[in-house]
Structure formats: C-alpha cells, structure tokens
Scaffold this motif. Structure first.
Motif, mmCIF file in Angstrom:
data_model
loop_
_atom_site.group_PDB
_atom_site.id
_atom_site.type_symbol
_atom_site.label_atom_id
_atom_site.label_comp_id
_atom_site.label_asym_id
_atom_site.label_seq_id
_atom_site.Cartn_x
_atom_site.Cartn_y
_atom_site.Cartn_z
ATOM 1 N N VAL A 67 0.850 -1.195 0.000
ATOM 2 C CA VAL A 67 0.000 0.000 0.000
ATOM 3 C C VAL A 67 0.882 1.240 0.000
ATOM 4 N N MET A 68 0.556 2.193 -0.867
ATOM 5 C CA MET A 68 1.366 3.413 -0.929
ATOM 6 C C MET A 68 0.475 4.641 -1.104
ATOM 7 N N ASN A 69 0.734 5.669 -0.313
ATOM 8 C CA ASN A 69 0.069 6.963 -0.480
ATOM 9 C C ASN A 69 0.922 7.780 -1.444
ATOM 10 N N VAL A 70 0.451 7.925 -2.655
ATOM 11 C CA VAL A 70 1.257 8.569 -3.704
ATOM 12 C C VAL A 70 1.468 10.045 -3.348
ATOM 13 N N GLY A 71 2.710 10.498 -3.479
ATOM 14 C CA GLY A 71 3.020 11.899 -3.208
ATOM 15 C C GLY A 71 3.359 12.159 -1.748
ATOM 16 N N GLN A 72 2.996 11.193 -0.869
ATOM 17 C CA GLN A 72 3.389 11.309 0.546
ATOM 18 C C GLN A 72 4.496 10.296 0.834
ATOM 19 N N ASP A 73 4.190 9.011 0.536
ATOM 20 C CA ASP A 73 5.201 7.966 0.709
ATOM 21 C C ASP A 73 6.150 7.929 -0.494
ATOM 22 N N SER A 74 5.683 8.458 -1.617
ATOM 23 C CA SER A 74 6.467 8.353 -2.859
ATOM 24 C C SER A 74 6.667 9.750 -3.434
ATOM 25 N N TRP A 75 7.345 9.821 -4.568
ATOM 26 C CA TRP A 75 7.480 11.085 -5.293
ATOM 27 C C TRP A 75 6.122 11.501 -5.854
ATOM 28 N N GLY A 76 5.939 12.794 -5.986
ATOM 29 C CA GLY A 76 4.761 13.286 -6.682
ATOM 30 C C GLY A 76 4.837 12.902 -8.145
ATOM 31 N N LEU A 77 3.688 12.518 -8.734
ATOM 32 C CA LEU A 77 3.697 12.001 -10.111
ATOM 33 C C LEU A 77 3.209 13.031 -11.125
ATOM 34 N N GLU A 78 3.946 13.159 -12.206
ATOM 35 C CA GLU A 78 3.499 13.950 -13.364
ATOM 36 C C GLU A 78 2.675 13.025 -14.262
ATOM 37 N N LEU A 79 1.509 13.479 -14.679
ATOM 38 C CA LEU A 79 0.627 12.631 -15.484
ATOM 39 C C LEU A 79 0.605 13.030 -16.948
ATOM 40 N N ASP A 80 0.938 14.280 -17.251
ATOM 41 C CA ASP A 80 0.839 14.775 -18.630
ATOM 42 C C ASP A 80 2.077 14.422 -19.441
ATOM 43 N N GLU A 81 1.842 14.213 -20.724
ATOM 44 C CA GLU A 81 2.939 13.835 -21.635
ATOM 45 C C GLU A 81 3.641 15.092 -22.152
ATOM 46 N N GLY A 82 4.917 14.971 -22.386
ATOM 47 C CA GLY A 82 5.658 16.020 -23.088
ATOM 48 C C GLY A 82 5.858 17.303 -22.308
ATOM 49 N N VAL A 83 5.697 17.256 -20.988
ATOM 50 C CA VAL A 83 5.865 18.492 -20.211
ATOM 51 C C VAL A 83 7.322 18.661 -19.771
ATOM 52 N N ILE A 84 7.699 19.904 -19.520
ATOM 53 C CA ILE A 84 9.010 20.185 -18.904
ATOM 54 C C ILE A 84 8.807 20.030 -17.408
ATOM 55 N N ASN A 86 9.711 20.814 -14.486
ATOM 56 C CA ASN A 86 10.419 21.696 -13.539
ATOM 57 C C ASN A 86 9.469 22.208 -12.447
ATOM 58 N N GLY A 87 8.354 21.440 -12.228
ATOM 59 C CA GLY A 87 7.393 21.800 -11.173
ATOM 60 C C GLY A 87 7.589 20.941 -9.937
ATOM 61 N N THR A 88 6.484 20.660 -9.250
ATOM 62 C CA THR A 88 6.584 19.940 -7.973
ATOM 63 C C THR A 88 6.665 18.419 -8.146
ATOM 64 N N SER A 89 6.264 17.893 -9.303
ATOM 65 C CA SER A 89 6.271 16.429 -9.497
ATOM 66 C C SER A 89 7.642 15.959 -9.952
ATOM 67 N N ALA A 90 8.212 15.024 -9.177
ATOM 68 C CA ALA A 90 9.588 14.593 -9.434
ATOM 69 C C ALA A 90 9.671 13.393 -10.366
ATOM 70 N N GLU A 91 8.551 12.690 -10.582
ATOM 71 C CA GLU A 91 8.601 11.457 -11.370
ATOM 72 C C GLU A 91 7.411 11.401 -12.322
ATOM 73 N N HIS A 92 7.650 10.845 -13.519
ATOM 74 C CA HIS A 92 6.566 10.735 -14.497
ATOM 75 C C HIS A 92 5.863 9.392 -14.340
ATOM 76 N N VAL A 93 4.553 9.397 -14.553
ATOM 77 C CA VAL A 93 3.765 8.168 -14.446
ATOM 78 C C VAL A 93 4.264 7.099 -15.428
ATOM 79 N N LYS A 94 4.873 7.534 -16.516
ATOM 80 C CA LYS A 94 5.382 6.600 -17.528
ATOM 81 C C LYS A 94 6.366 5.612 -16.900
ATOM 82 N N GLU A 95 7.330 6.139 -16.144
ATOM 83 C CA GLU A 95 8.275 5.254 -15.461
ATOM 84 C C GLU A 95 7.647 4.627 -14.224
#
Ligand code: CP
Length: 315
Positions: A67-84, A86-95
């Motif tokens: 069980v994982m609380n995303v963004g609390q226990d883990s890195w915040g996830l970026e969901l959009d494709e092709g973005v730069i 440089n915001g608060t989300s450290a990891e892309h959902v793709k990986e």
C-alpha cells in the motif's frame, strides 16, 4: 476480467453479485489463487473502507499487498505527456507505473476528481495513464468519475435486503458544505441502470448528472415524491456537473430525516460513507433500524474479492 475500471468491465452483474454472495459464505475457498502474487494499492487520496476492504479481500485470496500513499510515501507524479518537469512532481507516471508493474501483478488506484477541469476529470487521465503504462491489470478504487467497487457492493447489498423482485431504489442528493465529486452518484446510476429495478434520482435544480451516467433513470426535483414507496434510499452529495464543481445550495431541507423515511416502504437507508451526521442525514435515521450503512460497507470486501478473483483467474 482484465481490468476493472467501470461497469463496462462487468458484463454480467448478476453473476458477479451471486459469486460475491457465495464468497461471503466461504471467504477462504480460493485462498491459494493469489499465492506468490502481489497487488499494489495506490492512494492519491484518503480512504478507510476502500483501503482496508481491498486489503482484506486480497488476503482472503492469498495475495500479498503493498500500500502506498502517492506523493506522501512516494514522489509526486506527473501525469501529462511532453511536459518540462520543472514543477513539484519529481517522477513521471510513464516510469512509475511501469516500475510498479514490475513489482506487482495487479495495481489498484484511487485518484479523485480535481473538480476544477471537467474535461480533464471526465477523460480519466490518471486511470488511463496507469492502464497505458503499468502492463498489469488496473482496478479502480474511485476515480474522477466512477467508484465501481462501491457500486458493486451496493448491488450486493440491495440483493441481500430486497423484499420484492423489482424494488424501488432512490438516489437522493443530500446537502454538504464542501464540493464533492460526482463519482459515487455517476457510478451508482451506471450500475442501477443495468439492474432489474425501478430507479429514481432526486436532486435540487442545477445538480443534473452527466447524461452518459444518468441514462434512462427517472428524475424528479421533489424528494418527497421520490421517497414515496421507496424500498431503498441511497443518499449522496455531489457538486454541480454543469457549473462544474460548484456548491449551488446547502439547503438543509434536503437532509434525510425520519419523517422522510416514513414516506418509504419501510425503505432501507444506504450511504457509501463517510457521512457527516446531521448535515446529510439525521442521527435518528443513521442509528435507526432502517439504516444498513455498516452492512453496506461490510460488503466492500466481497465486491473487491470477486473482482480480484476474476482478475487472478485471467492472469
Ligand atoms: N466508501 C468509500 O469509498 O469509503 P472510503 O473513502 O473510506 O474508502
């Protein structure tokens, strides 16, 4: 069953309900089915029932759980494709989804609506991205527009408590001071519209649900008219779909009271929980003999277990 994202992944609801009721009688009959397999439960939002009932269902099938609380226990996830990034989300959902798919045989995800961007919410971006990149079956633990494990538990509960073959089921809007998603109401409509029953939706003007979910349900703005002769009253608050995410009224006259329940056919009171006492429903109703909210929540185990069983059988 490959994924469980909506009612469209459950073509035979009646068979699913009957199988769930059989599992309720013999919870450990398939306790080897999940042996050496793991389900990951990912929460972008809080939960009590979904988190614990799904873990319990998995354990009954012999599945390991993470069980994982995303963004609390883990890195915040970026969901959009092709973005730069440089915001608060450290990891892309793709990986992230692909990596979690290497650790888990099934991934279950809770990700609520933003209630700020209707087009994006109704596109179910989070669920679709996990489905695209995880490489394993995805289970919806409440998404922007749907809560199918809740709706299946509701079907199971209605089946258990109905006193006639074709009961009258009423979904009623109830007041709340916060802006809440339409997911539970949408999903309830989708599932009820596929059951053999009389289905009525009642809400104040301005709270019309998306037509794709409402389907052919009868709609009335008179709560009293809807409650007349009802066998089940299902209360839920939702924010406006058309004036997206807005609270248009908090009219306490829509709160569920015993006086209103007395209009029903000794109808059962249902709510997905959590519920704000004396905001949506009075103590008298919630603590009274017509309330089946705890039994309804208990059935979340069997709805999750039958879905996980079906997915495991397909692996
Ligand atoms: N009904 C329901 O989904 O409850 P939780 O939000 O506590 O999981």
């Amino acid at each position: 069953m490959q994924h469980f994202l909506s009612v469209h992944d459950a073509p035979d609801i009646e068979a699913l309900v009957q199988e769930a009721l059989a599992l309720k009688k013999t919870p450990f009959a398939f306790d080897q089915l999940g042996k050496n397999k793991t389900i990951g439960l990912l929460f972008f939002n809080p939960s009590l029932r979904t988190r614990l009932s799904t873990q319990r269902a998995a354990q009954n099938l012999g599945l390991n759980t993470m069980v994982m609380n995303v963004g609390q226990d883990s890195w915040g996830l970026e969901l959009d494709e092709g973005v730069i990034m440089n915001g608060t989300s450290a990891e892309h959902v793709k990986e992230a989804a692909a990596v979690m798919g290497k650790y888990c045989d099934i991934l279950a995800v809770r990700a609520f609506a933003s209630l700020t961007d209707r087009e994006r919410d109704y596109a179910e971006v989070t669920m679709e991205q996990f489905k695209k990149y995880a490489g394993v079956p995805i289970v919806n633990l409440e998404s922007a527009t749907r809560h199918p494990l809740q709706s299946l538990a509701d079907c199971i509960t209605i089946e258990e408590y109905k006193t006639k073959p074709r009961p009258k089921v009423v979904l009623t809007w109830a007041p709340h001071f916060k802006s809440l998603p339409q997911a539970v109401a949408n999903s309830f409509c989708e599932w009820m519209n596929r059951r053999d029953l009389e289905f009525v939706v009642t809400h104040p003007e301005g709270y019309e649900l998306a037509p794709a979910f409402l389907g052919n349900a009868q709609v009335t703005h008179s709560q009293e008219e809807a409650f007349a002769g009802a066998d089940f009253v299902y209360a839920k608050n939702w924010s406006s779909y058309h004036q997206y995410g807005q609270v248009l009224t908090q009219d306490a006259a829509w709160m569920i009271t015993q006086q209103k329940m007395d209009l029903t056919n000794n109808g059962k009171f249902m709510h997905c929980l959590p519920v704000r006492r004396n905001v949506k429903v009075t103590d008298e109703v919630l603590d009274g003999p017509q309330s089946i909210v705890v039994e309804q929540a208990g059935n979340r185990v069997w709805s999750a277990q039958v879905v996980l069983k079906r997915i495991l059988e397909g692996l």
